[in-house]
Motif scaffolding. Structure first.
Motif, PDB file in Angstrom:
ATOM      1  N   SER A 412       0.862  -1.171   0.082  1.00 49.48           N
ATOM      2  CA  SER A 412      -0.048   0.044  -0.005  1.00 49.48           C
ATOM      3  C   SER A 412       0.792   1.398  -0.197  1.00 49.48           C
ATOM      4  CB  SER A 412      -0.979   0.004   1.356  1.00 49.48           C
ATOM      5  OG  SER A 412      -1.631   1.336   1.481  1.00 49.48           O
ATOM      6  N   LEU A 413       2.116   1.231   0.652  1.00 45.44           N
ATOM      7  CA  LEU A 413       2.703   2.257   0.775  1.00 45.44           C
ATOM      8  C   LEU A 413       3.477   2.544  -0.547  1.00 45.44           C
ATOM      9  CD1 LEU A 413       4.338   4.595   2.277  1.00 45.44           C
ATOM     10  CD2 LEU A 413       5.919   2.955   2.976  1.00 45.44           C
ATOM     11  N   ALA A 414       3.953   1.562  -1.145  1.00 46.26           N
ATOM     12  CA  ALA A 414       4.749   1.878  -2.326  1.00 46.26           C
ATOM     13  C   ALA A 414       3.687   2.142  -3.544  1.00 46.26           C
ATOM     14  CB  ALA A 414       5.175   0.263  -2.829  1.00 46.26           C
ATOM     15  N   ALA A 446      13.312  21.601  -5.653  1.00 43.00           N
ATOM     16  CA  ALA A 446      12.853  20.338  -6.082  1.00 43.00           C
ATOM     17  C   ALA A 446      11.651  19.910  -5.722  1.00 43.00           C
ATOM     18  CB  ALA A 446      13.975  19.451  -5.052  1.00 43.00           C
ATOM     19  N   ALA A 447      11.206  20.595  -4.586  1.00 42.81           N
ATOM     20  CA  ALA A 447       9.790  20.444  -4.134  1.00 42.81           C
ATOM     21  C   ALA A 447       8.773  21.052  -5.152  1.00 42.81           C
ATOM     22  CB  ALA A 447       9.497  20.799  -2.864  1.00 42.81           C
ATOM     23  N   ALA A 448       9.169  22.164  -5.641  1.00 38.94           N
ATOM     24  CA  ALA A 448       8.487  22.809  -6.707  1.00 38.94           C
ATOM     25  C   ALA A 448       8.296  21.914  -7.926  1.00 38.94           C
ATOM     26  CB  ALA A 448       9.194  24.236  -7.390  1.00 38.94           C
ATOM     27  N   ALA A 449       9.237  21.124  -8.458  1.00 44.68           N
ATOM     28  CA  ALA A 449       9.022  20.344  -9.613  1.00 44.68           C
ATOM     29  C   ALA A 449       8.776  19.164  -9.629  1.00 44.68           C
ATOM     30  CB  ALA A 449      10.340  20.668 -10.488  1.00 44.68           C
ATOM     31  N   HIS A 450       8.875  18.491  -8.478  1.00 44.97           N
ATOM     32  CA  HIS A 450       8.438  17.099  -8.074  1.00 44.97           C
ATOM     33  C   HIS A 450       7.231  16.652  -7.045  1.00 44.97           C
ATOM     34  CE1 HIS A 450      12.527  17.475  -9.665  1.00 44.97           C
ATOM     35  NE2 HIS A 450      12.092  16.180 -10.508  1.00 44.97           N
ATOM     36  N   GLY A 451       6.782  15.699  -7.191  1.00 42.08           N
ATOM     37  CA  GLY A 451       5.680  15.294  -6.117  1.00 42.08           C
ATOM     38  C   GLY A 451       6.126  14.721  -5.019  1.00 42.08           C
ATOM     39  N   LEU A 452       7.261  14.192  -4.938  1.00 43.42           N
ATOM     40  CA  LEU A 452       7.909  13.490  -3.835  1.00 43.42           C
ATOM     41  C   LEU A 452       9.330  13.614  -3.831  1.00 43.42           C
ATOM     42  CD1 LEU A 452       7.897  11.682  -1.383  1.00 43.42           C
ATOM     43  CD2 LEU A 452       8.024   9.635  -2.926  1.00 43.42           C
ATOM     44  N   VAL A 453      10.143  14.226  -2.834  1.00 42.60           N
ATOM     45  CA  VAL A 453      11.321  14.672  -2.567  1.00 42.60           C
ATOM     46  C   VAL A 453      11.647  14.047  -1.220  1.00 42.60           C
ATOM     47  CG1 VAL A 453      13.068  16.525  -2.397  1.00 42.60           C
ATOM     48  CG2 VAL A 453      11.092  16.693  -4.115  1.00 42.60           C
ATOM     49  N   VAL A 454      12.998  13.488  -1.124  1.00 45.37           N
ATOM     50  CA  VAL A 454      13.602  13.006   0.082  1.00 45.37           C
ATOM     51  C   VAL A 454      14.631  13.894   0.439  1.00 45.37           C
ATOM     52  CG1 VAL A 454      14.622  10.820   1.130  1.00 45.37           C
ATOM     53  CG2 VAL A 454      13.124  10.622  -0.868  1.00 45.37           C
ATOM     54  N   HIS A 455      14.664  14.372   1.757  1.00 44.47           N
ATOM     55  CA  HIS A 455      15.648  15.569   2.058  1.00 44.47           C
ATOM     56  C   HIS A 455      16.323  14.782   3.209  1.00 44.47           C
ATOM     57  CE1 HIS A 455      16.616  18.894   4.995  1.00 44.47           C
ATOM     58  NE2 HIS A 455      17.118  19.356   3.825  1.00 44.47           N
ATOM     59  N   ARG A 541       2.181  17.120  -3.081  1.00 45.11           N
ATOM     60  CA  ARG A 541       3.493  17.350  -2.814  1.00 45.11           C
ATOM     61  C   ARG A 541       3.629  16.548  -1.411  1.00 45.11           C
ATOM     62  NH1 ARG A 541       2.946  22.106  -5.665  1.00 45.11           N
ATOM     63  NH2 ARG A 541       4.598  22.463  -7.398  1.00 45.11           N
ATOM     64  N   LEU A 542       4.806  15.828  -1.416  1.00 48.19           N
ATOM     65  CA  LEU A 542       5.229  15.145  -0.030  1.00 48.19           C
ATOM     66  C   LEU A 542       6.435  15.317  -0.107  1.00 48.19           C
ATOM     67  CD1 LEU A 542       4.608  13.498   2.248  1.00 48.19           C
ATOM     68  CD2 LEU A 542       4.885  11.525   0.853  1.00 48.19           C
ATOM     69  N   VAL A 543       7.006  15.664   1.094  1.00 45.55           N
ATOM     70  CA  VAL A 543       8.593  15.726   1.291  1.00 45.55           C
ATOM     71  C   VAL A 543       8.941  15.179   2.554  1.00 45.55           C
ATOM     72  CG1 VAL A 543      10.556  17.372   2.053  1.00 45.55           C
ATOM     73  CG2 VAL A 543       8.833  18.105   0.385  1.00 45.55           C
ATOM     74  N   LEU A 544       9.815  14.109   2.386  1.00 51.13           N
ATOM     75  CA  LEU A 544      10.222  13.158   3.540  1.00 51.13           C
ATOM     76  C   LEU A 544      11.559  13.663   3.955  1.00 51.13           C
ATOM     77  CD1 LEU A 544       9.101   9.466   2.349  1.00 51.13           C
ATOM     78  CD2 LEU A 544       8.070  11.191   3.880  1.00 51.13           C
ATOM     79  N   SER A 545      11.782  14.260   5.488  1.00 46.19           N
ATOM     80  CA  SER A 545      12.968  14.779   5.627  1.00 46.19           C
ATOM     81  C   SER A 545      13.426  13.966   7.038  1.00 46.19           C
ATOM     82  CB  SER A 545      12.745  16.254   5.924  1.00 46.19           C
ATOM     83  OG  SER A 545      14.178  16.797   6.570  1.00 46.19           O
ATOM     84  N   GLY A 546      14.839  13.768   7.089  1.00 46.83           N
ATOM     85  CA  GLY A 546      15.201  13.356   8.301  1.00 46.83           C
ATOM     86  C   GLY A 546      16.550  13.054   8.168  1.00 46.83           C
ATOM     87  N   VAL A 563      13.188   4.203   0.874  1.00 42.49           N
ATOM     88  CA  VAL A 563      13.094   5.098  -0.115  1.00 42.49           C
ATOM     89  C   VAL A 563      14.359   5.538  -0.561  1.00 42.49           C
ATOM     90  CG1 VAL A 563      12.015   7.420  -0.512  1.00 42.49           C
ATOM     91  CG2 VAL A 563      10.871   5.743   0.794  1.00 42.49           C
ATOM     92  N   LEU A 564      15.369   5.884   0.202  1.00 41.01           N
ATOM     93  CA  LEU A 564      16.460   6.268  -0.214  1.00 41.01           C
ATOM     94  C   LEU A 564      17.255   5.422  -1.042  1.00 41.01           C
ATOM     95  CD1 LEU A 564      17.876   7.995   3.068  1.00 41.01           C
ATOM     96  CD2 LEU A 564      17.454   9.222   0.815  1.00 41.01           C
ATOM     97  N   ALA A 565      17.270   3.980  -0.601  1.00 40.92           N
ATOM     98  CA  ALA A 565      17.941   3.033  -1.263  1.00 40.92           C
ATOM     99  C   ALA A 565      17.232   2.670  -2.620  1.00 40.92           C
ATOM    100  CB  ALA A 565      17.902   1.768  -0.444  1.00 40.92           C
ATOM    101  N   ALA A 566      15.925   2.894  -2.855  1.00 42.90           N
ATOM    102  CA  ALA A 566      15.375   2.864  -4.084  1.00 42.90           C
ATOM    103  C   ALA A 566      15.813   3.645  -5.039  1.00 42.90           C
ATOM    104  CB  ALA A 566      13.932   2.801  -3.853  1.00 42.90           C
TER     105      ALA A 566
END
Length: 809
Positions: A412-414, A446-455, A541-546, A563-566
């Protein structure tokens, strides 16, 4: 849609640091330190099947185990290099000739037995010549002045009392128990399991020592938080409804026939549902569904009900063991296990044909099987070269087995992440102006141009997602910032999902927002992440930061790491370094180096101790006197972090001593008094800092950052714990002006790089390390990495991304 892993069928050695080297590495395992027991022959495996390691403590604070648990979970401890005998008790982490040192103290590792860490376990530490501030550096051998001995005696007396109380309760549990008659043998074992459940102990773990569910963050000190509007007082959610009395009585009758204690009736009735009694009568191994019951105990119960025919080869036993082993693995963070590892575990429990037993469980739909492609490089590394191998052979795969709930959550998450990227249009991205975001400009673009960004980034990098949120609001986007623990300007993830904080939901049940920024993303377990992503509307948009280096989630999965490894979504790595000596120290730990740092303002101080008793004494002295006097930080702004709950310098012993010093009282409200600093665990995986206000017939009244919470009196013992000292898992996501990390000698087995990184990184202005682990600290930082978790998310994401690229545009 095709996707990888879809369901099939049903460093260099470090120099010896002196006291000026301020770095200590503990592996924070708030998962209960339930060490794998040595089972009887043919019943329990002599060793741990899959990656074996000491089981981690599932922190009751932030974890699934209630705070009232007597013994158990051990968080990994860490400590700096050895000190010099004699000299002052505190040493600044600075070059020789630095300023006066500060006393520091920290928490001891909790082991399966709280008394396992006896005073004197810590090796005698050396103390370099340095002066301590404001008389805080009383010598280890006693140089505190006339008033100090009585203070130390009071603290040590509190420790002795706590140890004696625990010893008495343990002795009572081990003695024959009257329950209509004396119980012994199998019945006594089962009763012990019941009491373990009631006290919050986790079941033994058999896979690795990844933190057990749920271990999570600790509170942020009120001094470090901006005031928030106080909601109306609210009662805490009650525990799940108790099963009907008739069902409990029916189960009790079956348990009595098998010689099991009556106390198991209610939890068994709740776990097995309406026909619980019938299930147990037909399949006694269903008793393993009750938390805390072990295979050897279920075997004895089955023999009493079924007679000699209840042997290791019984198909019902094998099926129950498959589910139980996967549940134990989930407590350690795995969402699936390799089939070979599961078969080995079954063989260890005496199942004669483990492969056939696993196949039968799969055929009956009890578990799901997956074929996940293995990268060619990994396959070559795992297998020796075979010149005879067929060049036309298909891509190698690994066979994984998992429970349906975890499998569906990962899928479901994927799918949810793929949905967000697939529905994002990026309209108006060119109009975004990142110039005002400063260091966060790259993230804004990056967030302006993409629906999902990892920070990714450290504590200082948290300013970048804040700048992004501000820029998005200026652009007219409905924006929400969510964090694991309470933070200025952010809602909590738990409050957002519960509907208590953040935006409302639309008719489809999704949040009314355009941008969701999630801080502390490494703390997301797979089920929480799936619920969160499912609630984000199409096109948003979704930004995952950590910070990837901190301790991972308490629950199953490694969402942020996967998500980073993918590597299928844009990644922005912050270039903002954490400032000051503490930032320099923590950054070095993140890459496996325990470096010497200059601390001219005594930002980092090492306090060597010789045993756990001295560690507790120094900790109390630091919190109550030294840090407030030297830095102007009140005791409420000082947080003690220790590896575990049990032991002579665990959270229990430290909290008892700190309460005696800072808020003495009779504990007339279930062990608590008004003004006590506590940790409230409203649900597994959440640890909320609070303070006791009062108590009445309704329960215990708490003030949690201005929010009034009432904990029903029957839940106080399991959901409220004193909070002057916490574990590192409880502390994730929060920071305090000053932190005292306690590393007693018995904490060595728990040391790891991510524990030390997390614990040390909670300090903003000052870090004191009460050190008694000698060279174990630099070794842990350099060599002890986080325990791996078996998950499927990265493969699923890669498969979905590949399928999307193959589709015609």
């Amino acid at each position: 849609m095709p996707g990888a892993g879809r369901r099939v069928g049903a460093g260099a050695p470090l120099p010896r640091p002196g006291l000026e080297h301020a770095v200590s590495t503990d592996r924070d395992t708030e998962a209960a330190a339930a060490e794998t027991p040595t089972p009887p022959a043919g019943q329990e495996p002599p060793g741990t099947p899959p990656p074996a390691a000491p089981a981690e403590a599932a922190a009751g604070e932030g974890g699934g185990r209630p705070p009232a648990e007597e013994d158990g979970a051990a968080e990994d401890p860490a400590g700096p290099g050895p000190g010099a005998a004699g000299g002052s008790a505190a040493e600044p982490v600075a070059q020789a000739g630095g300023g006066a040192g500060e006393d520091s103290a920290g928490g001891g590792r909790e082991s399966g037995d709280p008394q396992a860490a006896a005073d004197g376990d810590a090796p005698e530490a050396e103390a370099p010549a340095a002066s301590a501030p404001d008389g805080a550096a009383a010598g280890a051998a006693g140089g505190d002045g006339a008033a100090q001995p009585s203070e130390a005696e009071a603290e040590l007396a509190a420790q002795r009392y706590e140890r004696e109380r625990i010893a008495r309760r343990k002795a009572e549990r081990q003695a024959p128990v009257e329950a209509g008659g004396k119980l012994s043998g199998r019945a006594a074992d089962l009763l012990a399991a019941v009491r373990a459940v009631e006290s919050g102990k986790p079941a033994p773990a058999y896979f690795d020592d990844a933190p057990a569910v749920p271990r999570r963050t600790a509170p942020q000190a009120p001094a470090a938080r901006a005031p928030e509007p106080a909601p109306r007082p609210r009662p805490e959610a009650a525990a799940p409804a108790a099963p009907p009395a008739e069902r409990v009585e029916a189960v009790r009758a079956v348990l009595a026939r098998g010689g099991a204690p009556a106390e198991l009736a209610a939890p068994a009735a709740a776990a097995l549902g309406e026909d619980a009694a019938e299930q147990l009568a037909e399949d006694p191994w269903r008793l393993l569904a009750v938390a805390g019951v072990r295979p050897s105990q279920a075997d004895g119960f089955a023999r009493a009900l079924l007679g000699p025919g209840a042997g290791p080869a019984d198909e019902r036993r094998a099926a129950a063991l498959v589910g139980w082993l996967l549940e134990q693995a989930a407590l350690k963070g795995h969402t699936a296990l390799e089939a070979a590892a599961l078969e080995a575990a079954l063989a260890g429990y005496g199942v004669p044909a483990p492969a056939e037993a696993l196949g039968q469980a799969i055929a009956e739909g009890l578990v799901l099987v997956f074929h996940e492609p293995v990268a060619e490089s990994a396959a070559r590394a795992a297998q020796p070269a075979d010149p005879e191998a067929d060049a036309d052979a298909g891509q190698p795969v690994r066979v994984l087995v998992g429970l349906e709930g975890h499998a569906l959550a990962e899928e479901s998450l994927a799918d949810g992440l793929a949905r967000l990227t697939g529905t994002f249009t990026g309209e108006g991205a060119a109009a975004w102006d990142p110039s005002a975001a400063g260091a966060g400009a790259e993230l804004v673009r990056a967030a302006a141009a993409h629906g999902l960004v990892v920070h990714t980034g450290g504590e200082a990098a948290r300013a970048e997602p804040l700048a992004l949120a501000a820029a998005a609001r200026e652009h007219g986007l409905r924006t929400c910032l969510a964090a694991h623990a309470p933070a200025p300007g952010a809602v909590t993830v738990a409050g957002l999902l519960a509907g208590a904080e953040g935006p409302e939901r639309d008719a489809d049940g999704r949040f009314a927002l355009d941008l969701l920024v999630v801080l502390d993303a490494p703390q997301l377990d797979v089920e929480t992440a799936a619920a969160l992503v499912e609630s984000v509307p199409d096109g948003a948009r979704l930004v995952l930061s950590g910070d990837p280096a901190v301790l991972g989630s308490a629950g199953p999965g490694r969402v942020f790491a996967d998500v980073l490894a993918a590597r299928v979504y844009p990644q922005v790595a912050s270039r903002v370094p954490d400032p000051g000596p503490i930032g320099e120290l923590v950054s070095g730990i993140g890459i496996g180096e325990l470096n010497q740092v200059d601390a001219p303002g005594r930002e980092v101080v090492i306090v060597p101790v010789r045993d756990a008793g001295e560690a507790v004494h120094r900790t109390v002295q630091l919190v109550a006197e030294s840090v407030p006097r030297a830095f102007g930080i009140g005791a409420d702004g000082v947080q003690v972090i220790t590896p575990g709950h049990g032991g002579s310098a665990g959270t229990r012993a430290l909290n008892a001593a700190l309460k005696e010093r800072l808020n003495p009282g009779p504990g007339r409200f279930g062990g608590f008094d008004p003004g006590d600093r506590v940790v409230h665990v409203p649900s597994p995986g959440r640890a909320v800092p609070a303070r006791v206000v009062s108590a009445d017939a309704a329960g215990l009244h708490l003030d949690a950052a201005g929010a009034r919470v009432v904990v029903p009196k029957e839940l106080v013992e399991s959901r409220v714990r004193h909070g002057w000292a916490v574990t590192a898992h409880q502390a994730v996501g929060a920071r305090w002006p000053a932190v005292v990390v306690v590393l007693p000698g018995d904490a060595v087995p728990a040391l790891s790089r991510d524990w030390v990184y997390t614990a040390f990184g909670r300090a903003e202005r000052h870090l004191s390390v009460v050190h008694g682990v000698d060279q174990a600290l630099p070794r842990a930082v350099a060599e002890v990495l986080p325990k791996p978790r078996t998950t499927r998310l990265a493969g699923l994401l890669r498969g979905l991304a590949a399928a999307a690229q193959e589709q015609p545009q």
